[in-house]
Write an enzyme that holds these catalytic residues in place. Structure first.
Site, mmCIF file in Angstrom:
data_model
loop_
_atom_site.group_PDB
_atom_site.id
_atom_site.type_symbol
_atom_site.label_atom_id
_atom_site.label_comp_id
_atom_site.label_asym_id
_atom_site.label_seq_id
_atom_site.Cartn_x
_atom_site.Cartn_y
_atom_site.Cartn_z
ATOM 1 N N GLY A 11 -1.865 -3.060 -8.479
ATOM 2 C CA GLY A 11 -3.178 -3.707 -8.556
ATOM 3 C C GLY A 11 -4.135 -2.858 -9.372
ATOM 4 O O GLY A 11 -5.345 -2.904 -9.182
ATOM 5 N N GLY A 12 -3.575 -2.089 -10.290
ATOM 6 C CA GLY A 12 -4.353 -1.100 -11.038
ATOM 7 C C GLY A 12 -5.223 -1.641 -12.146
ATOM 8 O O GLY A 12 -5.893 -0.868 -12.824
ATOM 9 N N THR A 13 -5.221 -2.966 -12.339
ATOM 10 C CA THR A 13 -6.122 -3.538 -13.345
ATOM 11 C C THR A 13 -7.258 -4.330 -12.691
ATOM 12 O O THR A 13 -8.041 -4.972 -13.373
ATOM 13 C CB THR A 13 -5.364 -4.462 -14.319
ATOM 14 O OG1 THR A 13 -4.798 -5.549 -13.585
ATOM 15 C CG2 THR A 13 -4.261 -3.705 -15.041
ATOM 16 N N GLY A 17 -8.995 -1.191 -8.517
ATOM 17 C CA GLY A 17 -7.795 -0.493 -8.958
ATOM 18 C C GLY A 17 -7.993 0.327 -10.222
ATOM 19 O O GLY A 17 -7.471 1.443 -10.343
ATOM 20 N N ARG A 36 2.523 -6.358 -14.949
ATOM 21 C CA ARG A 36 3.455 -7.371 -15.441
ATOM 22 C C ARG A 36 3.554 -7.231 -16.962
ATOM 23 O O ARG A 36 2.537 -7.043 -17.630
ATOM 24 C CB ARG A 36 2.962 -8.771 -15.094
ATOM 25 C CG ARG A 36 2.936 -9.079 -13.616
ATOM 26 C CD ARG A 36 2.644 -10.559 -13.402
ATOM 27 N NE ARG A 36 2.260 -10.823 -12.022
ATOM 28 C CZ ARG A 36 1.014 -10.829 -11.593
ATOM 29 N NH1 ARG A 36 0.027 -10.585 -12.434
ATOM 30 N NH2 ARG A 36 0.734 -11.077 -10.320
ATOM 31 N N LYS A 133 -5.007 -7.651 7.435
ATOM 32 C CA LYS A 133 -4.994 -6.203 7.181
ATOM 33 C C LYS A 133 -4.585 -5.423 8.431
ATOM 34 O O LYS A 133 -3.846 -4.434 8.349
ATOM 35 C CB LYS A 133 -6.375 -5.740 6.703
ATOM 36 C CG LYS A 133 -6.733 -6.210 5.302
ATOM 37 C CD LYS A 133 -8.080 -5.623 4.868
ATOM 38 C CE LYS A 133 -8.413 -5.972 3.430
ATOM 39 N NZ LYS A 133 -9.666 -5.322 2.973
ATOM 40 N N ARG A 137 -1.352 -2.872 9.062
ATOM 41 C CA ARG A 137 -1.439 -1.514 9.645
ATOM 42 C C ARG A 137 -0.362 -1.321 10.708
ATOM 43 O O ARG A 137 0.325 -0.304 10.732
ATOM 44 C CB ARG A 137 -2.816 -1.290 10.289
ATOM 45 C CG ARG A 137 -3.942 -0.982 9.347
ATOM 46 C CD ARG A 137 -5.181 -0.576 10.136
ATOM 47 N NE ARG A 137 -6.320 -0.280 9.284
ATOM 48 C CZ ARG A 137 -7.473 0.236 9.714
ATOM 49 N NH1 ARG A 137 -7.625 0.511 11.012
ATOM 50 N NH2 ARG A 137 -8.463 0.486 8.879
#
Length: 308
Positions: A11-13, A17, A36, A133, A137
């Site tokens: 999710g770095g873009t 992220g 991708r 979420k 966990r």
């Protein structure tokens, strides 16, 4: 001194992220971003990819829905940080499965980056997101995966840049709508500071299997105090319109997405006080600005100067 961990950001873009990736590269960690292959041809992301390459970030081709590509990417790193967006939160169990198969991960940071899902008093529809979420966990813990959960409270770029006046693009100049009595305290953090604190925690044994709260003292404000600070900056008194809780709950039920989600999150913070109504106990959490006093974070006061 031991080598810095290799970090993979999934999710770095995205909106957060990209700040985590940049912080990783800036701090000297070998940093990898899962992308991708098709996204390389997206003109909207070309500038971001160029900046990653210039800062030494390695792009790894893969997809959340391609198990083999996930395992292949994860085997190259020590730490996995997920910052996937809302629509993919539920599918992070795919990352957990890949981490288990890879067998080499020293730490997993799931996509939290908001309020503490185990300590929030929230109504639907946001309640559904927090339940997803919280379930993740429990899966991480039951699988024995080493973790850190980052709870950075409010994003300054989203909640502070408009003083939480949804549907606007700048802080108000005439009147301001305040949920409840405006007294519960909230926490606002700039996105690049969140990235910096996240990366600081990667190799820190003090954050292992703990919640890292980003709650810097100069960024804790009640809605009333926030409005007073803004009034002082612009030299003008705003008309304050207080909305009682019953009306807020009614508005949440009548609103359409995404406003209903924004309102229900705001209700949990501005009326229920969910970001600051508990003490951070050493048994479950640590506070970022105390752990890393060397980080010069952007204060709320400084952040608002750009809008004056």
């Amino acid at each position: 001194m031991s080598e810095k961990s290799k970090i993979l950001v999934i999710g770095g873009t995205g909106k957060l992220g990209k700040f985590i990736v940049s912080a990783g590269a800036r701090s000297g960690h070998p940093t990898f971003a899962l992308v991708r292959e098709s996204s390389l041809s997206n003109p909207a992301k070309s500038e971001l990819f160029d900046s990653y390459k210039c800062s030494g970030v390695t792009l790894l081709f893969g997809d959340l829905y391609d198990h083999e590509s996930l395992v292949r990417a994860i085997k190259q790193v020590d730490v996995v940080i997920s910052s996937v967006g809302h629509s993919l939160l539920r599918d992070q169990d795919r990352i957990i499965a890949a981490i288990k198969e890879a067998g080499n991960v020293k730490r997993f940071f799931p996509s939290e980056f908001g309020n503490d899902v185990d300590r929030i008093d929230v109504v639907v529809p946001a309640k559904t997101t927090y339940e997803i979420k919280a379930k993740l966990r429990r899966t991480i813990e039951s699988e024995g995966i080493p973790y850190t959960y980052v709870c950075n409270n409010f994003f300054a770029g989203y909640f502070l840049s408009t003083l939480s006046q949804f549907g606007t693009t700048a802080p108000p100049r005439d009147k301001v709508i305040i949920m409840g009595d405006g007294n519960p305290k909230a926490v606002f953090n700039k996105e690049d500071d969140i990235g910096t604190y996240t990366i600081k925690a990667v190799d820190d044994p003090r954050t292992l299997n703990k919640i890292l709260y980003v709650r810097p003292p100069k960024n804790i404000y009640s809605f009333n105090d926030l409005v007073s600070l803004w009034e002082k900056k612009i030299g003008k008194t705003l008309e304050r319109i207080y909305i009682p809780e019953e009306e807020v709950l009614k508005n949440i039920k009548e609103a359409s997405p995404p406003l209903n989600v924004e309102l229900s999150i705001s209700h949990s913070v501005y009326i229920k006080g969910s970001q600051t109504n508990f003490e951070i106990e050493p048994s479950f959490g640590v506070e970022a600005s105390k752990l890393y006093p060397d980080v010069k974070y952007t204060t709320v006061d400084e952040y608002l100067d750009q809008f004056v």
